[in-house]
Design a protein around this motif. Structure first.
Motif, mmCIF file in Angstrom:
data_model
loop_
_atom_site.group_PDB
_atom_site.id
_atom_site.type_symbol
_atom_site.label_atom_id
_atom_site.label_comp_id
_atom_site.label_asym_id
_atom_site.label_seq_id
_atom_site.Cartn_x
_atom_site.Cartn_y
_atom_site.Cartn_z
ATOM 1 N N LYS A 1 64.767 49.784 46.877
ATOM 2 C CA LYS A 1 65.849 49.089 47.120
ATOM 3 C C LYS A 1 66.718 49.554 48.411
ATOM 4 O O LYS A 1 67.546 49.036 48.925
ATOM 5 N N ASN A 2 66.284 50.899 48.820
ATOM 6 C CA ASN A 2 66.996 51.444 49.748
ATOM 7 C C ASN A 2 66.288 51.121 51.290
ATOM 8 O O ASN A 2 66.761 51.478 52.409
ATOM 9 N N ARG A 3 65.237 50.556 51.310
ATOM 10 C CA ARG A 3 64.405 50.086 52.415
ATOM 11 C C ARG A 3 65.158 49.116 53.536
ATOM 12 O O ARG A 3 65.711 48.345 52.853
ATOM 13 N N ARG A 4 64.965 49.347 54.757
ATOM 14 C CA ARG A 4 65.365 48.398 55.677
ATOM 15 C C ARG A 4 64.818 46.991 55.681
ATOM 16 O O ARG A 4 63.786 47.128 55.367
ATOM 17 N N ARG A 5 65.503 46.177 55.799
ATOM 18 C CA ARG A 5 65.006 44.691 55.730
ATOM 19 C C ARG A 5 64.223 44.448 57.023
ATOM 20 O O ARG A 5 64.566 44.911 57.993
ATOM 21 N N PHE A 6 63.140 43.769 56.738
ATOM 22 C CA PHE A 6 62.342 43.506 57.969
ATOM 23 C C PHE A 6 63.001 42.533 59.104
ATOM 24 O O PHE A 6 63.443 41.610 58.522
ATOM 25 N N ALA A 7 62.905 42.838 60.185
ATOM 26 C CA ALA A 7 63.296 41.866 61.256
ATOM 27 C C ALA A 7 62.453 41.681 62.199
ATOM 28 O O ALA A 7 61.587 42.761 62.851
ATOM 29 N N PHE A 8 62.061 40.446 62.268
ATOM 30 C CA PHE A 8 60.811 40.102 63.282
ATOM 31 C C PHE A 8 61.666 40.179 64.822
ATOM 32 O O PHE A 8 62.393 39.685 65.202
ATOM 33 N N LEU A 9 60.694 41.027 65.483
ATOM 34 C CA LEU A 9 61.031 41.001 66.925
ATOM 35 C C LEU A 9 60.062 40.074 67.861
ATOM 36 O O LEU A 9 58.996 40.009 67.830
ATOM 37 N N ASN A 10 60.895 39.195 68.714
ATOM 38 C CA ASN A 10 60.292 38.240 69.286
ATOM 39 C C ASN A 10 59.040 38.610 70.406
ATOM 40 O O ASN A 10 58.174 37.890 70.451
ATOM 41 N N CYS A 11 59.434 39.887 70.845
ATOM 42 C CA CYS A 11 58.563 40.379 71.935
ATOM 43 C C CYS A 11 57.063 40.654 71.368
ATOM 44 O O CYS A 11 56.067 40.738 72.018
ATOM 45 N N ILE A 12 56.977 40.971 70.043
ATOM 46 C CA ILE A 12 55.579 41.307 69.396
ATOM 47 C C ILE A 12 54.741 39.906 69.403
ATOM 48 O O ILE A 12 53.533 39.914 69.154
ATOM 49 N N ALA A 13 55.172 38.806 69.626
ATOM 50 C CA ALA A 13 54.411 37.604 69.761
ATOM 51 C C ALA A 13 53.445 37.680 70.906
ATOM 52 O O ALA A 13 52.612 36.884 70.868
ATOM 53 N N GLN B 1 55.721 36.917 53.530
ATOM 54 C CA GLN B 1 55.974 38.160 52.972
ATOM 55 C C GLN B 1 54.546 39.207 53.062
ATOM 56 O O GLN B 1 54.916 40.251 53.228
ATOM 57 N N LYS B 2 53.523 38.413 53.018
ATOM 58 C CA LYS B 2 52.421 39.184 53.151
ATOM 59 C C LYS B 2 52.270 39.803 54.688
ATOM 60 O O LYS B 2 51.610 40.804 54.819
ATOM 61 N N LEU B 3 52.788 39.157 55.383
ATOM 62 C CA LEU B 3 52.551 39.562 57.115
ATOM 63 C C LEU B 3 53.674 40.580 57.477
ATOM 64 O O LEU B 3 53.536 41.390 58.433
ATOM 65 N N GLN B 4 54.706 40.708 56.470
ATOM 66 C CA GLN B 4 55.737 41.758 56.684
ATOM 67 C C GLN B 4 55.003 43.194 57.204
ATOM 68 O O GLN B 4 55.428 43.905 58.265
ATOM 69 N N TYR B 5 54.119 43.825 56.446
ATOM 70 C CA TYR B 5 53.608 45.065 56.470
ATOM 71 C C TYR B 5 52.999 45.241 57.978
ATOM 72 O O TYR B 5 52.994 46.131 58.550
ATOM 73 N N PRO B 6 51.869 44.280 58.226
ATOM 74 C CA PRO B 6 51.302 44.425 59.332
ATOM 75 C C PRO B 6 52.075 44.217 60.362
ATOM 76 O O PRO B 6 51.937 45.073 61.677
ATOM 77 N N LEU B 7 53.025 43.412 60.447
ATOM 78 C CA LEU B 7 53.829 43.187 61.620
ATOM 79 C C LEU B 7 54.824 44.299 61.933
ATOM 80 O O LEU B 7 55.354 44.537 63.129
ATOM 81 N N LYS B 8 55.175 44.980 60.910
ATOM 82 C CA LYS B 8 55.900 46.350 60.982
ATOM 83 C C LYS B 8 55.219 47.231 61.741
ATOM 84 O O LYS B 8 55.672 47.822 62.768
ATOM 85 N N GLY B 9 53.973 47.565 61.502
ATOM 86 C CA GLY B 9 52.974 48.305 62.105
ATOM 87 C C GLY B 9 52.946 47.963 63.702
ATOM 88 O O GLY B 9 52.946 48.581 64.894
ATOM 89 N N LEU B 10 52.875 46.576 63.914
ATOM 90 C CA LEU B 10 52.777 46.080 65.160
ATOM 91 C C LEU B 10 54.200 46.402 66.028
ATOM 92 O O LEU B 10 54.275 46.715 67.271
ATOM 93 N N SER B 11 55.225 46.200 65.406
ATOM 94 C CA SER B 11 56.510 46.434 65.917
ATOM 95 C C SER B 11 56.753 47.832 66.357
ATOM 96 O O SER B 11 57.367 48.254 67.078
#
Length: 310
Positions: free
Chosen positions: A175-187, A217-227
């Motif tokens: 519950k303390n984790r930060r909310r995922f934010a998509f960065l446009n630059c990773i596209a 939701q499934k994309l959040q984890y791999p995109l976090k790594g890319l971010s």
């Protein structure tokens, strides 16, 4: 939580059996639909169910109190915010087209586990099965309960299957984790499209909105790594600039050295690349689209962010 269209509770044996079946399921909250019990008889019927729980109903809107919401006060607290003859906890909206209603109200059907059909007429000669009972949710629900699951249970003595809402206990939610934010630059990252394609599941059995939600939701984890890869250079940008200055100092002393020249070239490309990424990230966070990209006015972006966070 169990939601069950019981199709009447007035018969003594039926009421006892419904109560016994619900106790067997061991839940803390139940919603019984189509109870068909008059207000003057509700106290007796509820005692017959065998639950020493608190109840909310809609008798003020319907003579037969079509909906009973009951819960164990030791385990939880429930507040009725609104009622109608159709709903408890929300207003009733009349729609002839369910799909249009769901679009207008931003609702979509939750994925279920178990049999597809939730109702049958139990006629051997002319059997009809239908998916009448559905769990409708919205984006706020999935933000609050990202690991929720809906089980289609055995109908038991009813012709409708109960729907059980539960959290997947095998998934630990921080519950303390930060909310995922998509960065446009990773596209623009060369691996972006490959990651999206590899993690996008084309499930044709669920509603389009639910499929979209689960895939994102499934994309959040791999995109976090890319971010992290993209922003690591930004975090080290100050060090990169210092290394570039140091490389220039070495090159000034030995301008015929090809290795130092290559080092200066690579460091220059890194500094330019991550400086641009830094500005894109700050621009996205500050939401100041009117600033021209070439200005490099990052002090403005930081000031804007600081003002928004006050």
């Amino acid at each position: 939580m169990i939601v069950w269209n019981v199709r009447g509770l007035n018969k003594h044996a039926r009421c006892l059996e419904v109560g016994a079946h619900l106790r067997k399921l061991q839940v803390h909250c139940i919603a019984l639909l189509e109870t068909r019990v008059r207000n003057k008889n509700c106290g007796t019927i509820r005692k017959r169910l065998g639950f020493q729980w608190e109840f909310i109903d809609n008798y003020e809107h319907h003579n037969n109190g079509r909906i009973w919401l009951a819960w164990n006060p030791v385990e939880m607290k429930v507040i009725a915010r609104d009622k109608s003859d159709q709903l408890i906890h929300s207003e009733a909206a009349e729609y002839n087209d369910m799909e249009q209603m769901m679009t207008d109200t931003s609702l979509f059907e939750h994925e279920t586990i178990g049999p597809h059909f939730t109702w049958s007429n139990r006629q051997t000669a002319n059997l009809i099965c239908s998916r009448i009972d559905r769990a409708l949710t919205n984006a706020k629900w999935f933000h609050a309960f990202p690991n929720s699951e809906i089980d289609v249970l055995s109908p038991h003595i009813s012709d409708h299957s109960p729907l059980r809402v539960r959290q997947d206990s095998s998934v630990v939610v921080n519950k303390n984790r930060r909310r995922f934010a998509f960065l446009n630059c990773i596209a623009k990252h060369p691996d972006f499209l490959h990651i999206v394609t590899a993690n996008w599941a084309p499930n044709q059995h669920d509603s389009p909105m639910y499929r979209l939600w689960k895939n994102l939701q499934k994309l959040q984890y791999p995109l976090k790594g890319l971010s992290w890869q993209m922003t690591e250079g930004v975090r080290n940008l100050r060090d990169s600039r210092q290394r570039l200055d140091q490389a220039h100092e070495k090159w000034a002393k030995d301008q015929q050295n090809a290795n130092i020249c290559l080092e200066v070239k690579n460091l220059t490309e890194d500094v330019m690349k991550y400086s641009e990424i830094e500005e894109q990230i700050l621009k996205q966070k500050s939401k100041s689209d009117w600033i021209n990209l070439g200005d490099g006015n990052n002090a403005y972006f930081y000031a804007n962010l600081k003002q928004k966070n006050k």
